[in-house]
Motif scaffolding. Sequence first.
Motif, PDB file in Angstrom:
ATOM      1  N   LYS A 186      43.024  66.976  17.925  1.00 45.76           N
ATOM      2  CA  LYS A 186      41.950  66.289  17.200  1.00 45.76           C
ATOM      3  C   LYS A 186      42.524  65.252  16.238  1.00 45.76           C
ATOM      4  O   LYS A 186      41.990  64.135  16.119  1.00 45.76           O
ATOM      5  CB  LYS A 186      41.112  67.303  16.431  1.00 45.76           C
ATOM      6  CG  LYS A 186      40.296  68.252  17.308  1.00 45.76           C
ATOM      7  CD  LYS A 186      39.507  69.236  16.446  1.00 45.76           C
ATOM      8  CE  LYS A 186      38.681  70.175  17.291  1.00 45.76           C
ATOM      9  NZ  LYS A 186      37.933  71.159  16.468  1.00 45.76           N
ATOM     10  N   ILE A 189      43.662  62.188  18.114  1.00 42.55           N
ATOM     11  CA  ILE A 189      42.516  61.364  18.503  1.00 42.55           C
ATOM     12  C   ILE A 189      42.002  60.553  17.312  1.00 42.55           C
ATOM     13  O   ILE A 189      41.711  59.353  17.428  1.00 42.55           O
ATOM     14  CB  ILE A 189      41.406  62.250  19.093  1.00 42.55           C
ATOM     15  CG1 ILE A 189      41.872  62.866  20.426  1.00 42.55           C
ATOM     16  CG2 ILE A 189      40.115  61.458  19.285  1.00 42.55           C
ATOM     17  CD1 ILE A 189      40.946  63.932  20.970  1.00 42.55           C
ATOM     18  N   GLU A 193      41.859  56.484  16.900  1.00 40.96           N
ATOM     19  CA  GLU A 193      40.616  55.825  16.536  1.00 40.96           C
ATOM     20  C   GLU A 193      40.834  54.919  15.324  1.00 40.96           C
ATOM     21  O   GLU A 193      40.312  53.799  15.269  1.00 40.96           O
ATOM     22  CB  GLU A 193      39.540  56.871  16.221  1.00 40.96           C
ATOM     23  CG  GLU A 193      38.213  56.300  15.759  1.00 40.96           C
ATOM     24  CD  GLU A 193      37.590  55.357  16.758  1.00 40.96           C
ATOM     25  OE1 GLU A 193      37.042  54.321  16.325  1.00 40.96           O
ATOM     26  OE2 GLU A 193      37.671  55.635  17.972  1.00 40.96           O
ATOM     27  N   LYS A 264      43.403  57.571  24.043  1.00 39.52           N
ATOM     28  CA  LYS A 264      42.399  58.313  23.282  1.00 39.52           C
ATOM     29  C   LYS A 264      41.440  59.043  24.223  1.00 39.52           C
ATOM     30  O   LYS A 264      41.143  60.228  24.034  1.00 39.52           O
ATOM     31  CB  LYS A 264      41.635  57.356  22.369  1.00 39.52           C
ATOM     32  CG  LYS A 264      40.503  58.003  21.567  1.00 39.52           C
ATOM     33  CD  LYS A 264      39.907  56.979  20.601  1.00 39.52           C
ATOM     34  CE  LYS A 264      38.662  57.547  19.898  1.00 39.52           C
ATOM     35  NZ  LYS A 264      37.514  57.621  20.795  1.00 39.52           N
ATOM     36  N   ALA A 265      40.956  58.360  25.261  1.00 40.87           N
ATOM     37  CA  ALA A 265      40.056  58.984  26.232  1.00 40.87           C
ATOM     38  C   ALA A 265      40.753  60.120  26.974  1.00 40.87           C
ATOM     39  O   ALA A 265      40.149  61.168  27.249  1.00 40.87           O
ATOM     40  CB  ALA A 265      39.551  57.932  27.224  1.00 40.87           C
ATOM     41  N   GLU A 268      40.950  63.081  24.657  1.00 39.26           N
ATOM     42  CA  GLU A 268      39.612  63.666  24.507  1.00 39.26           C
ATOM     43  C   GLU A 268      39.292  64.579  25.682  1.00 39.26           C
ATOM     44  O   GLU A 268      38.674  65.643  25.515  1.00 39.26           O
ATOM     45  CB  GLU A 268      38.567  62.561  24.364  1.00 39.26           C
ATOM     46  CG  GLU A 268      38.609  61.866  22.996  1.00 39.26           C
ATOM     47  CD  GLU A 268      37.719  60.648  22.927  1.00 39.26           C
ATOM     48  OE1 GLU A 268      37.383  60.220  21.796  1.00 39.26           O
ATOM     49  OE2 GLU A 268      37.362  60.100  24.001  1.00 39.26           O
ATOM     50  N   GLU A 269      39.721  64.182  26.870  1.00 42.82           N
ATOM     51  CA  GLU A 269      39.531  65.043  28.043  1.00 42.82           C
ATOM     52  C   GLU A 269      40.373  66.310  27.921  1.00 42.82           C
ATOM     53  O   GLU A 269      39.923  67.408  28.258  1.00 42.82           O
ATOM     54  CB  GLU A 269      39.911  64.272  29.308  1.00 42.82           C
ATOM     55  CG  GLU A 269      39.775  65.055  30.596  1.00 42.82           C
ATOM     56  CD  GLU A 269      38.325  65.375  30.954  1.00 42.82           C
ATOM     57  OE1 GLU A 269      38.111  66.217  31.849  1.00 42.82           O
ATOM     58  OE2 GLU A 269      37.403  64.785  30.334  1.00 42.82           O
ATOM     59  N   LEU A 271      41.221  67.745  25.169  1.00 41.57           N
ATOM     60  CA  LEU A 271      40.555  68.566  24.157  1.00 41.57           C
ATOM     61  C   LEU A 271      39.385  69.342  24.762  1.00 41.57           C
ATOM     62  O   LEU A 271      39.208  70.538  24.473  1.00 41.57           O
ATOM     63  CB  LEU A 271      40.077  67.675  23.007  1.00 41.57           C
ATOM     64  CG  LEU A 271      39.393  68.380  21.837  1.00 41.57           C
ATOM     65  CD1 LEU A 271      40.339  69.357  21.148  1.00 41.57           C
ATOM     66  CD2 LEU A 271      38.882  67.340  20.825  1.00 41.57           C
ATOM     67  N   GLU A 272      38.597  68.696  25.593  1.00 43.29           N
ATOM     68  CA  GLU A 272      37.442  69.363  26.192  1.00 43.29           C
ATOM     69  C   GLU A 272      37.881  70.487  27.136  1.00 43.29           C
ATOM     70  O   GLU A 272      37.301  71.576  27.138  1.00 43.29           O
ATOM     71  CB  GLU A 272      36.578  68.346  26.936  1.00 43.29           C
ATOM     72  CG  GLU A 272      35.821  67.401  26.025  1.00 43.29           C
ATOM     73  CD  GLU A 272      34.972  68.156  25.003  1.00 43.29           C
ATOM     74  OE1 GLU A 272      34.229  69.075  25.400  1.00 43.29           O
ATOM     75  OE2 GLU A 272      35.072  67.828  23.804  1.00 43.29           O
TER      76      GLU A 272
END
Length: 391
Positions: A186, A189, A193, A264-265, A268-269, A271-272
Amino acid sequence: MASSGKWRFIRFLPFILILPFIFSGFQLSRLQNSKPKGDGSVGVGRKKFDYIVLGPAAGQGLPNRIQCQGLKAVKRRPLPSFHLSLVKEKISFVTVFTIYNQSLQISFDQKVSTNVSVGNSTYDKTQRSMAILNVFANFIKVAMPRSNIFILTDPASNFPVVPSNAVVMHIPGDYSRNNLMLQRIKSYIDFLEARLSGHIGKQNQVDHFIFTDSDIAVVDDLGDVVENYPDFHIGLTFRNNKDQPLNSGFILVRGTDEAVSKAKAFLEEVLEIYKSMFMKAARMLGDQLALAWIVKNQPLFDAQRFRNPKAFVAEVHRAQVLFLPCAIYNWTPPEGAGQFHGMPEDVKVIHFKGSRKRLMMESWNFFNSHPVDFSDMMCLILKSGRVKYDF
Protein backbone atom coordinates in the motif's frame (compact mmCIF):
# COMPACT_ATOMS: atom_id res chain seq x y z
CA MET A 1 4.13 -74.89 19.51
CA ALA A 2 2.68 -72.39 17.06
CA SER A 3 0.33 -71.14 19.75
CA SER A 4 3.27 -70.76 22.18
CA GLY A 5 5.21 -68.69 19.64
CA LYS A 6 2.17 -66.52 19.08
CA TRP A 7 1.88 -65.73 22.79
CA ARG A 8 5.62 -64.90 23.01
CA PHE A 9 5.21 -62.40 20.15
CA ILE A 10 2.21 -60.77 21.85
CA ARG A 11 4.18 -60.59 25.10
CA PHE A 12 6.99 -58.59 23.49
CA LEU A 13 4.74 -56.51 21.20
CA PRO A 14 4.58 -53.43 23.52
CA PHE A 15 8.39 -53.27 23.65
CA ILE A 16 8.60 -53.54 19.84
CA LEU A 17 6.09 -50.71 19.42
CA ILE A 18 7.99 -48.25 21.63
CA LEU A 19 11.41 -48.96 20.05
CA PRO A 20 11.01 -46.22 17.37
CA PHE A 21 10.19 -43.64 20.08
CA ILE A 22 13.23 -44.64 22.14
CA PHE A 23 15.46 -44.35 19.08
CA SER A 24 14.00 -40.99 17.99
CA GLY A 25 14.45 -39.62 21.51
CA PHE A 26 18.10 -40.66 21.46
CA GLN A 27 18.59 -38.99 18.09
CA LEU A 28 16.92 -35.75 19.26
CA SER A 29 19.10 -35.63 22.36
CA ARG A 30 22.23 -36.16 20.27
CA LEU A 31 21.33 -33.38 17.81
CA GLN A 32 20.39 -30.92 20.54
CA ASN A 33 23.76 -31.46 22.20
CA SER A 34 25.72 -30.92 18.98
CA LYS A 35 28.11 -27.94 19.13
CA PRO A 36 30.18 -25.94 16.63
CA LYS A 37 33.36 -27.74 15.67
CA GLY A 38 36.76 -26.14 15.81
CA ASP A 39 36.81 -25.54 12.05
CA GLY A 40 33.79 -23.27 12.26
CA SER A 41 31.26 -25.81 10.96
CA VAL A 42 28.01 -25.91 12.88
CA GLY A 43 25.70 -28.65 14.09
CA VAL A 44 21.97 -28.53 13.52
CA GLY A 45 21.14 -27.19 16.99
CA ARG A 46 19.25 -23.90 17.31
CA LYS A 47 21.78 -22.14 19.51
CA LYS A 48 22.38 -18.50 18.58
CA PHE A 49 25.82 -16.93 18.50
CA ASP A 50 26.92 -13.41 19.37
CA TYR A 51 29.97 -13.57 17.12
CA ILE A 52 30.74 -14.53 13.53
CA VAL A 53 31.45 -18.25 13.07
CA LEU A 54 33.77 -18.76 10.11
CA GLY A 55 34.14 -21.85 7.96
CA PRO A 56 35.47 -22.68 4.48
CA ALA A 57 34.55 -20.15 1.78
CA ALA A 58 31.68 -21.45 -0.33
CA GLY A 59 32.09 -21.93 -4.07
CA GLN A 60 35.83 -22.62 -4.05
CA GLY A 61 36.95 -23.97 -7.42
CA LEU A 62 33.63 -23.32 -9.15
CA PRO A 63 33.64 -21.14 -12.29
CA ASN A 64 32.18 -17.62 -12.16
CA ARG A 65 32.24 -17.63 -8.36
CA ILE A 66 34.24 -15.40 -6.02
CA GLN A 67 37.42 -17.18 -4.92
CA CYS A 68 39.10 -16.51 -1.58
CA GLN A 69 42.34 -17.21 0.21
CA GLY A 70 41.34 -16.82 3.83
CA LEU A 71 39.66 -13.41 4.03
CA LYS A 72 41.43 -12.16 0.90
CA ALA A 73 39.73 -12.25 -2.48
CA VAL A 74 41.80 -13.74 -5.30
CA LYS A 75 40.25 -11.33 -7.83
CA ARG A 76 39.99 -7.70 -6.78
CA ARG A 77 36.77 -5.79 -7.32
CA PRO A 78 37.29 -2.00 -7.35
CA LEU A 79 34.65 0.30 -5.95
CA PRO A 80 32.11 1.27 -8.62
CA SER A 81 32.02 4.71 -10.14
CA PHE A 82 28.66 6.08 -11.19
CA HIS A 83 27.80 6.18 -14.88
CA LEU A 84 28.47 9.54 -16.51
CA SER A 85 25.62 8.76 -18.91
CA LEU A 86 23.15 8.99 -16.02
CA VAL A 87 23.84 12.63 -15.17
CA LYS A 88 20.22 13.58 -16.02
CA GLU A 89 18.72 10.39 -14.62
CA LYS A 90 19.37 8.72 -11.31
CA ILE A 91 18.10 5.84 -9.21
CA SER A 92 16.53 6.43 -5.81
CA PHE A 93 15.83 3.73 -3.25
CA VAL A 94 12.52 3.38 -1.44
CA THR A 95 12.06 1.31 1.71
CA VAL A 96 9.29 0.84 4.27
CA PHE A 97 10.57 1.11 7.82
CA THR A 98 9.01 1.64 11.21
CA ILE A 99 10.00 1.51 14.88
CA TYR A 100 7.98 -0.53 17.33
CA ASN A 101 7.81 1.00 20.81
CA GLN A 102 8.94 -1.32 23.57
CA SER A 103 6.55 -1.98 26.45
CA LEU A 104 7.18 0.31 29.42
CA GLN A 105 6.41 -2.63 31.71
CA ILE A 106 9.52 -4.55 30.71
CA SER A 107 11.88 -4.74 33.65
CA PHE A 108 15.36 -3.25 33.58
CA ASP A 109 16.95 -6.71 33.78
CA GLN A 110 14.90 -7.87 30.79
CA LYS A 111 15.97 -4.82 28.78
CA VAL A 112 19.61 -5.49 29.57
CA SER A 113 19.26 -9.11 28.52
CA THR A 114 18.03 -8.10 25.04
CA ASN A 115 21.03 -5.86 24.32
CA VAL A 116 23.36 -7.02 21.56
CA SER A 117 26.96 -5.99 20.89
CA VAL A 118 28.66 -5.75 17.51
CA GLY A 119 32.25 -4.59 17.62
CA ASN A 120 32.51 -1.75 20.14
CA SER A 121 28.80 -0.84 19.97
CA THR A 122 25.89 -2.18 22.00
CA TYR A 123 22.27 -1.94 20.81
CA ASP A 124 18.84 -2.45 22.27
CA LYS A 125 16.02 -3.58 19.97
CA THR A 126 15.19 -0.12 18.63
CA GLN A 127 18.85 0.80 18.16
CA ARG A 128 19.37 -2.51 16.38
CA SER A 129 16.77 -1.63 13.74
CA MET A 130 18.23 1.83 13.27
CA ALA A 131 21.73 0.37 12.96
CA ILE A 132 20.58 -1.87 10.09
CA LEU A 133 18.92 1.12 8.38
CA ASN A 134 22.13 3.14 8.68
CA VAL A 135 24.25 0.33 7.24
CA PHE A 136 21.76 -0.01 4.38
CA ALA A 137 22.21 3.72 3.67
CA ASN A 138 25.99 3.53 4.02
CA PHE A 139 26.35 0.79 1.41
CA ILE A 140 24.30 2.90 -1.02
CA LYS A 141 26.53 5.94 -0.33
CA VAL A 142 29.56 3.94 -1.40
CA ALA A 143 28.16 1.97 -4.33
CA MET A 144 25.78 4.63 -5.75
CA PRO A 145 26.74 8.00 -4.25
CA ARG A 146 24.23 9.98 -6.32
CA SER A 147 21.27 7.99 -5.03
CA ASN A 148 18.76 9.17 -2.47
CA ILE A 149 16.67 7.05 -0.10
CA PHE A 150 12.98 7.52 0.66
CA ILE A 151 11.90 6.01 3.98
CA LEU A 152 8.15 5.34 4.01
CA THR A 153 6.87 5.09 7.56
CA ASP A 154 4.03 5.43 10.02
CA PRO A 155 3.29 9.08 10.97
CA ALA A 156 3.69 7.98 14.60
CA SER A 157 7.29 6.84 14.04
CA ASN A 158 9.95 9.16 15.39
CA PHE A 159 13.45 8.34 14.21
CA PRO A 160 16.26 9.47 16.55
CA VAL A 161 18.62 9.99 13.59
CA VAL A 162 17.96 9.88 9.84
CA PRO A 163 20.76 8.90 7.41
CA SER A 164 22.12 11.93 5.56
CA ASN A 165 21.14 10.53 2.15
CA ALA A 166 17.55 9.75 3.24
CA VAL A 167 14.21 11.54 3.29
CA VAL A 168 11.39 10.39 5.58
CA MET A 169 7.86 10.29 4.14
CA HIS A 170 4.95 9.68 6.51
CA ILE A 171 2.22 7.59 4.91
CA PRO A 172 -0.80 6.70 7.10
CA GLY A 173 -1.65 3.02 7.46
CA ASP A 174 -1.45 -0.07 9.64
CA TYR A 175 2.24 -0.78 10.23
CA SER A 176 1.70 -3.46 12.87
CA ARG A 177 3.92 -6.54 12.59
CA ASN A 178 1.11 -8.78 11.38
CA ASN A 179 0.11 -6.30 8.67
CA LEU A 180 3.48 -4.88 7.63
CA MET A 181 3.90 -6.81 4.36
CA LEU A 182 0.42 -5.79 3.24
CA GLN A 183 1.07 -2.19 4.29
CA ARG A 184 4.34 -2.20 2.40
CA ILE A 185 2.54 -2.69 -0.92
CA LYS A 186 0.00 0.00 0.00
CA SER A 187 2.82 2.41 0.83
CA TYR A 188 4.56 1.66 -2.47
CA ILE A 189 1.31 2.42 -4.32
CA ASP A 190 0.87 5.70 -2.41
CA PHE A 191 4.46 6.64 -3.21
CA LEU A 192 3.94 6.03 -6.94
CA GLU A 193 0.73 8.04 -6.83
CA ALA A 194 2.65 10.92 -5.23
CA ARG A 195 5.20 10.65 -8.03
CA LEU A 196 2.46 10.83 -10.67
CA SER A 197 0.91 13.81 -8.90
CA GLY A 198 4.18 15.72 -9.08
CA HIS A 199 4.90 15.68 -5.35
CA ILE A 200 8.10 13.67 -5.85
CA GLY A 201 10.84 14.53 -8.35
CA LYS A 202 11.82 17.69 -10.14
CA GLN A 203 10.69 18.97 -13.50
CA ASN A 204 12.66 17.59 -16.47
CA GLN A 205 14.37 15.03 -14.22
CA VAL A 206 13.67 11.31 -14.43
CA ASP A 207 14.26 9.36 -11.25
CA HIS A 208 14.09 5.58 -11.39
CA PHE A 209 13.10 3.82 -8.19
CA ILE A 210 14.15 0.62 -6.46
CA PHE A 211 11.71 -0.51 -3.77
CA THR A 212 13.68 -2.68 -1.42
CA ASP A 213 13.99 -4.15 2.03
CA SER A 214 16.34 -2.28 4.36
CA ASP A 215 18.47 -5.38 5.05
CA ILE A 216 20.32 -5.31 1.73
CA ALA A 217 23.80 -4.21 0.75
CA VAL A 218 24.25 -2.65 -2.68
CA VAL A 219 27.77 -3.59 -3.78
CA ASP A 220 27.76 -2.35 -7.37
CA ASP A 221 26.16 0.39 -9.47
CA LEU A 222 22.73 -0.66 -10.75
CA GLY A 223 22.54 1.96 -13.48
CA ASP A 224 23.40 -0.58 -16.17
CA VAL A 225 19.96 -2.16 -15.76
CA VAL A 226 18.23 1.06 -16.80
CA GLU A 227 20.63 1.47 -19.72
CA ASN A 228 20.54 -2.10 -21.00
CA TYR A 229 16.75 -2.55 -20.79
CA PRO A 230 15.17 0.72 -21.99
CA ASP A 231 11.62 -0.56 -22.48
CA PHE A 232 10.61 -2.19 -19.19
CA HIS A 233 8.08 -0.69 -16.77
CA ILE A 234 8.70 -2.73 -13.61
CA GLY A 235 11.47 -5.12 -12.63
CA LEU A 236 11.23 -8.19 -10.35
CA THR A 237 13.85 -10.62 -9.11
CA PHE A 238 13.37 -14.35 -9.64
CA ARG A 239 14.89 -17.66 -8.53
CA ASN A 240 14.42 -21.32 -9.37
CA ASN A 241 11.79 -22.00 -6.70
CA LYS A 242 8.53 -23.66 -7.73
CA ASP A 243 6.29 -22.17 -5.02
CA GLN A 244 8.03 -18.81 -4.47
CA PRO A 245 9.89 -17.93 -7.67
CA LEU A 246 9.70 -14.16 -7.06
CA ASN A 247 11.17 -12.20 -4.16
CA SER A 248 9.49 -8.93 -3.20
CA GLY A 249 12.58 -7.49 -1.50
CA PHE A 250 13.73 -5.78 -4.73
CA ILE A 251 11.32 -4.09 -7.16
CA LEU A 252 12.64 -1.74 -9.85
CA VAL A 253 10.39 0.90 -11.45
CA ARG A 254 11.44 2.96 -14.47
CA GLY A 255 10.86 6.64 -13.79
CA THR A 256 8.81 7.65 -16.83
CA ASP A 257 5.16 8.59 -16.32
CA GLU A 258 4.02 5.61 -18.38
CA ALA A 259 6.17 3.15 -16.42
CA VAL A 260 5.16 4.57 -13.04
CA SER A 261 1.49 4.34 -14.02
CA LYS A 262 1.90 0.74 -15.24
CA ALA A 263 3.85 -0.23 -12.12
CA LYS A 264 1.20 1.31 -9.88
CA ALA A 265 -1.56 -0.67 -11.65
CA PHE A 266 0.54 -3.83 -11.40
CA LEU A 267 1.04 -3.42 -7.65
CA GLU A 268 -2.66 -2.66 -7.18
CA GLU A 269 -3.42 -6.02 -8.78
CA VAL A 270 -0.89 -7.69 -6.47
CA LEU A 271 -2.61 -6.04 -3.50
CA GLU A 272 -6.04 -7.31 -4.55
CA ILE A 273 -4.80 -10.89 -5.04
CA TYR A 274 -2.96 -10.68 -1.72
CA LYS A 275 -6.11 -9.62 0.15
CA SER A 276 -8.43 -12.07 -1.60
CA MET A 277 -6.27 -15.20 -1.66
CA PHE A 278 -3.25 -15.05 0.67
CA MET A 279 -4.27 -13.30 3.89
CA LYS A 280 -3.37 -16.45 5.84
CA ALA A 281 0.22 -15.56 4.94
CA ALA A 282 -0.25 -11.86 5.71
CA ARG A 283 2.68 -11.60 8.12
CA MET A 284 5.17 -13.28 5.80
CA LEU A 285 5.26 -14.36 2.15
CA GLY A 286 1.74 -13.26 1.17
CA ASP A 287 3.03 -10.62 -1.24
CA GLN A 288 5.44 -13.07 -2.86
CA LEU A 289 2.69 -15.66 -3.29
CA ALA A 290 0.47 -12.99 -4.88
CA LEU A 291 3.26 -11.95 -7.25
CA ALA A 292 3.84 -15.56 -8.30
CA TRP A 293 0.10 -16.15 -8.83
CA ILE A 294 -0.26 -13.13 -11.11
CA VAL A 295 2.80 -13.96 -13.19
CA LYS A 296 2.17 -17.70 -13.52
CA ASN A 297 -1.48 -17.15 -14.50
CA GLN A 298 -0.58 -14.79 -17.30
CA PRO A 299 -1.47 -16.42 -20.66
CA LEU A 300 1.54 -17.69 -22.59
CA PHE A 301 3.97 -16.98 -19.73
CA ASP A 302 6.68 -19.65 -19.62
CA ALA A 303 7.56 -20.34 -15.96
CA GLN A 304 10.37 -22.62 -17.13
CA ARG A 305 12.42 -19.47 -17.77
CA PHE A 306 12.87 -19.14 -14.01
CA ARG A 307 15.23 -22.13 -14.16
CA ASN A 308 17.82 -20.17 -16.13
CA PRO A 309 19.41 -17.26 -14.19
CA LYS A 310 19.33 -14.88 -17.15
CA ALA A 311 17.40 -11.59 -17.31
CA PHE A 312 14.40 -11.44 -19.65
CA VAL A 313 11.37 -9.23 -20.36
CA ALA A 314 7.76 -10.44 -20.59
CA GLU A 315 4.37 -8.77 -20.65
CA VAL A 316 2.38 -9.33 -17.46
CA HIS A 317 -0.90 -7.59 -16.60
CA ARG A 318 -0.39 -5.05 -19.42
CA ALA A 319 3.07 -4.09 -18.12
CA GLN A 320 6.49 -4.86 -19.54
CA VAL A 321 8.13 -6.72 -16.67
CA LEU A 322 11.90 -7.14 -16.47
CA PHE A 323 12.82 -10.33 -14.65
CA LEU A 324 16.26 -10.14 -13.01
CA PRO A 325 18.01 -13.17 -11.47
CA CYS A 326 18.24 -13.15 -7.67
CA ALA A 327 21.73 -14.60 -8.05
CA ILE A 328 22.90 -11.15 -9.18
CA TYR A 329 20.34 -8.62 -7.95
CA ASN A 330 19.03 -10.23 -4.76
CA TRP A 331 21.59 -12.78 -3.59
CA THR A 332 21.18 -14.19 -0.08
CA PRO A 333 23.96 -15.90 1.91
CA PRO A 334 22.63 -19.44 2.42
CA GLU A 335 22.55 -21.10 5.81
CA GLY A 336 23.52 -24.75 5.74
CA ALA A 337 22.25 -26.34 2.51
CA GLY A 338 23.47 -24.72 -0.68
CA GLN A 339 26.71 -23.30 0.73
CA PHE A 340 28.78 -25.00 -1.98
CA HIS A 341 27.26 -22.78 -4.71
CA GLY A 342 29.15 -19.71 -3.52
CA MET A 343 28.66 -16.09 -4.59
CA PRO A 344 28.57 -15.05 -8.28
CA GLU A 345 31.45 -12.80 -9.34
CA ASP A 346 29.07 -10.18 -10.70
CA VAL A 347 26.69 -9.99 -7.72
CA LYS A 348 25.27 -6.48 -7.23
CA VAL A 349 22.88 -6.78 -4.28
CA ILE A 350 23.28 -8.94 -1.15
CA HIS A 351 20.15 -9.59 0.91
CA PHE A 352 20.75 -10.33 4.61
CA LYS A 353 17.40 -11.95 5.41
CA GLY A 354 16.34 -13.17 8.82
CA SER A 355 19.14 -14.11 11.17
CA ARG A 356 21.80 -12.70 8.84
CA LYS A 357 21.42 -9.16 10.23
CA ARG A 358 24.53 -9.53 12.40
CA LEU A 359 26.45 -10.59 9.31
CA MET A 360 25.31 -7.40 7.57
CA MET A 361 26.62 -5.30 10.47
CA GLU A 362 29.88 -7.22 10.67
CA SER A 363 30.36 -6.94 6.89
CA TRP A 364 30.04 -3.16 6.97
CA ASN A 365 32.42 -2.88 9.92
CA PHE A 366 34.92 -5.10 8.10
CA PHE A 367 34.70 -3.00 4.92
CA ASN A 368 34.80 0.27 6.85
CA SER A 369 38.05 -0.74 8.53
CA HIS A 370 39.86 -0.82 5.16
CA PRO A 371 37.58 0.70 2.46
CA VAL A 372 39.52 -0.19 -0.67
CA ASP A 373 36.94 -2.39 -2.37
CA PHE A 374 34.21 -4.88 -1.51
CA SER A 375 36.25 -7.98 -2.45
CA ASP A 376 37.55 -9.05 0.95
CA MET A 377 34.22 -8.25 2.59
CA MET A 378 32.58 -10.76 0.26
CA CYS A 379 35.01 -13.41 1.46
CA LEU A 380 33.92 -12.69 5.02
CA ILE A 381 30.31 -13.24 3.95
CA LEU A 382 31.18 -16.48 2.14
CA LYS A 383 32.93 -17.86 5.21
CA SER A 384 30.05 -16.99 7.52
CA GLY A 385 26.25 -16.88 7.59
CA ARG A 386 26.06 -20.53 8.63
CA VAL A 387 24.35 -20.28 11.99
CA LYS A 388 21.56 -18.44 13.80
CA TYR A 389 22.98 -15.17 15.07
CA ASP A 390 21.57 -13.01 17.85
CA PHE A 391 21.11 -9.78 15.91
